[in-house]
Design a protein around this motif. Structure first.
Motif, short mmCIF file in Angstrom:
data_model
loop_
_atom_site.label_atom_id
_atom_site.label_comp_id
_atom_site.label_asym_id
_atom_site.label_seq_id
_atom_site.Cartn_x
_atom_site.Cartn_y
_atom_site.Cartn_z
N ILE A 1 11.00 5.28 7.98
CA ILE A 1 11.97 5.11 6.90
C ILE A 1 11.52 3.99 5.97
CG2 ILE A 1 14.32 4.34 6.37
CD1 ILE A 1 15.23 5.84 8.87
N GLY A 2 11.05 2.89 6.55
CA GLY A 2 10.59 1.76 5.74
C GLY A 2 9.43 2.14 4.85
N ALA A 3 8.45 2.88 5.40
CA ALA A 3 7.30 3.31 4.60
C ALA A 3 7.72 4.32 3.54
CB ALA A 3 6.23 3.92 5.52
N GLY A 4 8.64 5.23 3.91
CA GLY A 4 9.13 6.21 2.94
C GLY A 4 9.87 5.56 1.78
N LEU A 5 10.69 4.54 2.09
CA LEU A 5 11.41 3.83 1.03
C LEU A 5 10.45 3.07 0.12
CD1 LEU A 5 14.51 2.46 3.00
CD2 LEU A 5 14.49 4.25 1.24
N ALA A 6 9.39 2.52 0.71
CA ALA A 6 8.39 1.82 -0.11
C ALA A 6 7.71 2.79 -1.07
CB ALA A 6 7.35 1.14 0.78
N ALA A 7 7.35 3.98 -0.58
CA ALA A 7 6.72 4.98 -1.44
C ALA A 7 7.69 5.46 -2.52
CB ALA A 7 6.23 6.16 -0.59
N LEU A 8 8.95 5.60 -2.16
CA LEU A 8 9.97 5.98 -3.12
C LEU A 8 10.08 4.93 -4.23
CD1 LEU A 8 12.16 8.22 -3.51
CD2 LEU A 8 13.76 6.68 -2.40
N ALA A 9 10.03 3.67 -3.84
CA ALA A 9 10.06 2.59 -4.82
C ALA A 9 8.86 2.66 -5.75
CB ALA A 9 10.08 1.24 -4.11
N GLY A 10 7.70 3.06 -5.21
CA GLY A 10 6.51 3.19 -6.04
C GLY A 10 6.69 4.19 -7.16
N VAL A 11 7.36 5.31 -6.87
CA VAL A 11 7.63 6.30 -7.91
C VAL A 11 8.56 5.72 -8.97
CG1 VAL A 11 8.61 8.57 -8.40
CG2 VAL A 11 7.30 8.21 -6.31
N LEU A 12 9.61 5.04 -8.52
CA LEU A 12 10.58 4.49 -9.46
C LEU A 12 9.96 3.41 -10.35
CD1 LEU A 12 13.69 4.26 -7.10
CD2 LEU A 12 13.33 5.89 -8.98
N LEU A 13 8.90 2.78 -9.89
CA LEU A 13 8.26 1.72 -10.66
C LEU A 13 7.28 2.25 -11.71
CD1 LEU A 13 7.41 -0.95 -7.93
CD2 LEU A 13 9.10 -1.16 -9.75
N THR A 14 6.83 3.49 -11.56
CA THR A 14 5.75 3.97 -12.43
C THR A 14 6.08 3.92 -13.92
OG1 THR A 14 6.48 6.25 -12.00
CG2 THR A 14 4.63 5.40 -10.70
N PRO A 15 7.33 4.19 -14.36
CA PRO A 15 7.59 4.08 -15.80
C PRO A 15 7.65 2.64 -16.29
CG PRO A 15 9.16 5.56 -14.73
CD PRO A 15 8.48 4.79 -13.65
N ALA B 1 0.83 -1.21 0.00
CA ALA B 1 0.00 0.00 0.00
C ALA B 1 0.86 1.25 0.00
CB ALA B 1 -0.92 -0.01 1.22
N TRP B 2 1.97 1.24 0.78
CA TRP B 2 2.87 2.41 0.76
C TRP B 2 3.47 2.58 -0.64
CZ3 TRP B 2 1.01 4.36 4.71
CH2 TRP B 2 0.95 3.74 5.95
N LEU B 3 3.80 1.47 -1.26
CA LEU B 3 4.34 1.53 -2.62
C LEU B 3 3.32 2.15 -3.57
CD1 LEU B 3 6.38 -1.26 -4.32
CD2 LEU B 3 4.45 -0.28 -5.53
N THR B 4 2.06 1.76 -3.43
CA THR B 4 1.01 2.31 -4.28
C THR B 4 0.82 3.80 -4.03
OG1 THR B 4 -0.10 0.16 -4.20
CG2 THR B 4 -1.39 2.02 -5.00
N ILE B 5 0.91 4.21 -2.76
CA ILE B 5 0.82 5.63 -2.42
C ILE B 5 1.90 6.42 -3.15
CG2 ILE B 5 1.22 7.29 -0.55
CD1 ILE B 5 -0.31 5.38 1.29
N GLY B 6 3.12 5.88 -3.15
CA GLY B 6 4.21 6.54 -3.86
C GLY B 6 3.92 6.69 -5.34
N ALA B 7 3.37 5.64 -5.94
CA ALA B 7 3.05 5.71 -7.37
C ALA B 7 2.01 6.78 -7.65
CB ALA B 7 2.54 4.34 -7.84
N TYR B 8 1.01 6.91 -6.77
CA TYR B 8 -0.01 7.94 -6.98
C TYR B 8 0.52 9.33 -6.66
CZ TYR B 8 -3.82 4.89 -8.27
OH TYR B 8 -4.63 4.02 -8.97
N CYS B 9 1.56 9.43 -5.85
CA CYS B 9 2.23 10.73 -5.69
C CYS B 9 2.83 11.17 -7.02
CB CYS B 9 3.35 10.62 -4.64
SG CYS B 9 2.76 10.59 -2.93
N ALA B 10 3.35 10.21 -7.78
CA ALA B 10 3.87 10.53 -9.12
C ALA B 10 2.74 10.98 -10.03
CB ALA B 10 4.57 9.31 -9.70
N VAL B 11 1.58 10.32 -9.94
CA VAL B 11 0.43 10.70 -10.76
C VAL B 11 -0.01 12.12 -10.43
CG1 VAL B 11 -2.01 10.21 -11.21
CG2 VAL B 11 -0.38 8.33 -11.04
N VAL B 12 -0.10 12.44 -9.13
CA VAL B 12 -0.53 13.78 -8.71
C VAL B 12 0.49 14.83 -9.16
CG1 VAL B 12 -0.90 15.26 -6.70
CG2 VAL B 12 -1.87 12.96 -6.75
N THR B 13 1.77 14.50 -9.04
CA THR B 13 2.81 15.44 -9.46
C THR B 13 2.67 15.78 -10.94
OG1 THR B 13 4.34 14.56 -7.80
CG2 THR B 13 5.30 15.80 -9.61
#
Length: 277
Positions: free
Chosen positions: A188-202, A37-49
């Motif tokens: 830190i763990g949740a932040g890294l998961a969200a960061l990974a979500g952004v990196l996965l979006t492409p 879920a944290w990973l998905t949140i990160g991906a949607y942060c990319a969408v919002v950006t």
């Protein structure tokens, strides 16, 4: 050369996805099933950006900040009261992941979201053209891994975290605020998961359930690594190699389950996995 680059970049992507889960498991001794879920949140942060017209790279710090903040709230109000009941803590994170997925669905719908590549084009590597973005993902994994290792080995937080891992009762007796250590590590763990979500979006489509598939692979890698940073890196390289080889020469469908099958075999033969401890 293409095969070697595919193996290295696949291992790097697996490492980025799993490192946040390893951090939480190593200190808190629970499997965070909300990791997807944290990973998905990160991906949607990319969408919002992207929708706000901002620089796509701005999604990286934004995702880390959002993931860490929400992770801190989850640790304080949901997980902290359950540390002495690990099974309940695991179920709580699983339920939290479901709730986050439903909230994302309410906010963005079930439609697949597509984001532009953070870096387009190819780069010549030893005579072959290769995706520039996948090479960036490899570099990101190296940077994240180095930063994580330095944090654990060279900072006061890392020293406290290692003390909690070895003997939490003794660490508390020595004056270490173990509750604070747990909070910061979970953030830190949740932040890294969200960061990974952004990196996965492409590399994949973005939808409310995108984190589920990645969670399974990360979970198996962390189990094989047995909370060891170096063992996680080795597991990502070995299993990433297997995934690429099976996908290339046998079937992409079988390649997608290669990690789960191999992890089960490794744990059957050696319950400690790749860890030497």
């Amino acid at each position: 050369m293409l095969l070697i680059l595919d193996i290295l970049t696949t291992a790097a992507i697996l490492f980025v996805v799993a490192i946040g889960l390893l951090a939480v498991f190593g200190v808190l001794k629970i499997i965070n099933f909300a990791h997807g879920a944290w990973l998905t949140i990160g991906a949607y942060c990319a969408v919002v950006t992207i929708k706000l017209g901002l620089n796509p790279w701005a999604a990286l710090p934004l995702a880390f900040a959002v993931g860490a903040s929400l992770g801190g709230l989850a640790e304080l109000f949901i997980i902290r009261p359950l540390y002495r009941r690990p099974l309940d803590a695991i179920l709580a994170t699983w339920g939290l992941g479901i709730i986050i997925g439903q909230l994302i669905t309410l906010g963005f719908g079930r439609d697949v979201q597509l984001t532009p590549n953070l870096l387009s084009g190819t780069v010549a590597v030893m005579g072959v053209e290769y995706s520039a973005y996948r090479l960036v993902a490899l570099a990101a994994a190296l940077v994240i891994g180095a930063a994580f290792a330095l944090t654990i080995e060279r900072t006061r937080l890392g020293l406290s975290a290692r003390a909690v891992i070895m003997n939490e009762t003794l660490a508390r007796g020595l004056g270490i605020d173990t509750a604070r250590v747990r909070l910061v590590i979970f953030m830190i763990g949740a932040g890294l998961a969200a960061l990974a979500g952004v990196l996965l979006t492409p590399l994949t489509s973005v939808d409310p359930n995108m984190g589920v598939g990645w969670l399974i692979g990360a979970f198996m890698l962390v189990m094989v690594a047995d909370a060891s940073f170096l063992a996680l890196a080795a597991a990502c390289l070995v299993f990433g190699t297997a995934q690429v080889l099976v996908s290339t020469f046998v079937s992409p469908i079988l390649g997608s389950i290669a990690i789960a099958v191999l992890a089960a075999l490794v744990l059957r033969i050696s319950p400690k996995g790749f860890s030497l401890a």
